[in-house]
Design a protein around this motif. Sequence first.
Motif, short mmCIF file in Angstrom:
data_model
loop_
_atom_site.label_atom_id
_atom_site.label_comp_id
_atom_site.label_asym_id
_atom_site.label_seq_id
_atom_site.Cartn_x
_atom_site.Cartn_y
_atom_site.Cartn_z
N ARG A 130 9.52 -7.60 -3.17
CA ARG A 130 8.93 -6.95 -4.34
C ARG A 130 7.54 -7.52 -4.64
N ILE A 131 7.41 -8.82 -4.49
CA ILE A 131 6.10 -9.44 -4.69
C ILE A 131 5.11 -8.96 -3.64
N ASP A 132 5.58 -8.86 -2.39
CA ASP A 132 4.72 -8.44 -1.29
C ASP A 132 4.26 -6.98 -1.46
N VAL A 133 5.18 -6.14 -1.94
CA VAL A 133 4.87 -4.72 -2.09
C VAL A 133 3.75 -4.49 -3.12
N GLN A 134 3.65 -5.38 -4.09
CA GLN A 134 2.63 -5.21 -5.13
C GLN A 134 1.21 -5.22 -4.56
N LYS A 135 1.07 -5.80 -3.37
CA LYS A 135 -0.25 -5.80 -2.73
C LYS A 135 -0.70 -4.38 -2.39
N LEU A 136 0.28 -3.49 -2.17
CA LEU A 136 -0.05 -2.11 -1.78
C LEU A 136 -0.62 -1.29 -2.94
N VAL A 137 -0.46 -1.78 -4.16
CA VAL A 137 -1.04 -1.08 -5.32
C VAL A 137 -2.06 -1.96 -6.03
N SER A 138 -2.53 -2.99 -5.34
CA SER A 138 -3.54 -3.88 -5.93
C SER A 138 -4.93 -3.27 -5.77
N LYS A 139 -5.89 -3.85 -6.46
CA LYS A 139 -7.26 -3.33 -6.42
C LYS A 139 -7.93 -3.55 -5.06
N ARG A 145 -9.31 1.02 -3.47
CA ARG A 145 -10.73 0.98 -3.11
C ARG A 145 -11.31 2.38 -2.94
N LYS A 146 -10.51 3.28 -2.39
CA LYS A 146 -10.97 4.66 -2.21
C LYS A 146 -10.57 5.55 -3.38
N ARG A 147 -9.92 4.94 -4.38
CA ARG A 147 -9.48 5.66 -5.58
C ARG A 147 -8.65 6.89 -5.21
N ILE A 148 -7.68 6.67 -4.31
CA ILE A 148 -6.76 7.73 -3.92
C ILE A 148 -5.51 7.67 -4.78
N VAL A 149 -4.90 6.50 -4.85
CA VAL A 149 -3.71 6.27 -5.68
C VAL A 149 -3.96 5.04 -6.54
N MET A 150 -3.65 5.13 -7.83
CA MET A 150 -3.89 4.02 -8.74
C MET A 150 -2.73 3.88 -9.70
N LEU A 151 -2.58 2.68 -10.26
CA LEU A 151 -1.62 2.47 -11.34
C LEU A 151 -2.33 2.65 -12.67
N GLU A 152 -1.74 3.41 -13.56
CA GLU A 152 -2.31 3.59 -14.89
C GLU A 152 -2.21 2.28 -15.67
N GLY A 153 -3.23 1.96 -16.44
CA GLY A 153 -3.18 0.77 -17.27
C GLY A 153 -2.11 0.89 -18.35
N VAL A 154 -1.57 -0.23 -18.75
CA VAL A 154 -0.53 -0.24 -19.79
C VAL A 154 -1.00 -1.08 -20.97
N LYS A 155 -0.27 -1.00 -22.07
CA LYS A 155 -0.61 -1.77 -23.25
C LYS A 155 -0.43 -3.26 -22.98
N ALA A 156 -1.22 -4.05 -23.67
CA ALA A 156 -1.15 -5.50 -23.50
C ALA A 156 0.28 -5.98 -23.75
N GLY A 157 0.77 -6.85 -22.86
CA GLY A 157 2.11 -7.41 -23.02
C GLY A 157 3.17 -6.70 -22.21
N GLU A 158 2.87 -5.47 -21.72
CA GLU A 158 3.83 -4.76 -20.88
C GLU A 158 3.56 -5.06 -19.41
N PRO A 159 4.60 -5.03 -18.56
CA PRO A 159 4.40 -5.33 -17.12
C PRO A 159 3.43 -4.32 -16.49
N PRO A 160 2.44 -4.79 -15.76
CA PRO A 160 1.48 -3.87 -15.13
C PRO A 160 2.15 -2.83 -14.25
N MET A 161 3.27 -3.21 -13.59
CA MET A 161 3.92 -2.27 -12.68
C MET A 161 4.67 -1.16 -13.42
N SER A 162 4.70 -1.21 -14.74
CA SER A 162 5.35 -0.13 -15.49
C SER A 162 4.39 1.03 -15.74
N GLY A 163 3.13 0.90 -15.26
CA GLY A 163 2.16 1.98 -15.39
C GLY A 163 2.47 3.12 -14.44
N ARG A 164 2.11 4.33 -14.82
CA ARG A 164 2.37 5.49 -13.98
C ARG A 164 1.55 5.44 -12.68
#
Length: 447
Positions: A130-139, A145-164
């Motif tokens: 799970r930790i390794d997979v997060q690299k696939l959605v990192s900046k 880098r090509k802005r093809i797929v991105m994670l939506e930002g979330v409110k402060a305090g929520e897990p970043p991976m909970s973004g759409r």
Amino acid sequence: MSEYQPVISSVPALQAGITYLDAYIRERLSVHFGKKQTFDLPLSPDFYGSSPLASFVIENSLSAEEFIILMLALVPHVAPALLTNIMASILPQGGDLIEFGGVKGTNHRGILPTGETVLFILAGNDLAARIDVQKLVSKEHLFSRKRIVMLEGVKAGEPPMSGRLLVDADFLAQTLFQTNYVETFSSDFPAEPLSTQLEWPDLVLNPATFRQIRELETWIQYNDVLLNDWGMNRQLKPGYRALFYGPPGTGKTLTVSLLGKFTNRPVFRVDLPAIVSKYIGETEKNLAGLFDKAQNKNWILFFDEADAIFSKRTNVKDAHDKYANQEASYLLQRVESYAGIVILASNFKTNIDEAFLRRFQSVIYFPMPGISERAQLWHKVFPTQVTLDDTVHIDRIAEKYELSGSNITNVAHYCCLQALAGKTSVVTLTNLQKGIEREYAKEGRMM
């Protein structure tokens, strides 16, 4: 994944991807609920032809995991019930599988995948994976880098991976319709498309100005070769920055429109009043949104009347000066790192901060047209349906009256309307002179 073969249209590639995603998710759920002990990678889809989706997968050598992320981002747009139906078949009595992630949209009734959905499908409960997979959605990843797929930002305090999980609108349009998506003006994108029905022969410029415009065309044509094939990317920053300056109505905006038209690059005129905010940090936020959307798109960003935001920085006398200078510094950073074309237009070169000027490849002066250019403009401006009265001598008019291109267009507009109102197609010298007088009066000049 297995080797890919060429695709003919968008539908077969998308269907193959949806089938693969469905099988992959069901395999993960079977392992999660103990129906299987090991995860067996589903058979990779075979692509035929050259659809945008297949081409992107092949050209970037996407792994099975990367392809799953791409399909997850696409699935709400092409198979909105897929995730909901899978979960209903696994949990027929209802219930919530928190590990699966996903959220409900305002209008969308299905499951919108999140970063947590990616983690579960690709790694299950394996913490290291799970930790390794997060690299696939990192900046740092290709998708971001090509802005093809991105994670939506979330409110402060929520897990970043909970973004759409979001897919770029341009990539989506290319995948579905094999055409470019055109951004529309909004608070998130304060710019509007700029286009023209005119052609290069319709543009009349001073010869020296025109030569410099041709240099910009040369950059557009050969920049990729220069940077990548010749290795100049080690010495040169990406992108091209130019300032067009000179009196109003001398062809600056039309030139930008024609550059976009004949290099097949969308041109967006930035709405500076919508960018600049009196609230601290809002201007930088608006600029960030603009440049983030434009990055990797080959767009031309056109800042008309650029003095409003690119003007000279001042000595700090109060908090307002301090934050204005911070905004200018941030803008300089974003302009310098933008890989596309940024063109500023201003009436006066001296209004623009020297820090910007030093970083421009071109500073091009658009002077008032001379007699020769005015004559060309007069000869081009009237529609073919119009006849000039025998008393109208265009060359004499061009020599006598100093007018810009937009002034001449306005005069022609006035004369044509007067001719139509008089039930004729003839433009008289009297109406022509009245039209010129109107243009002089606007600028406080006497004929």
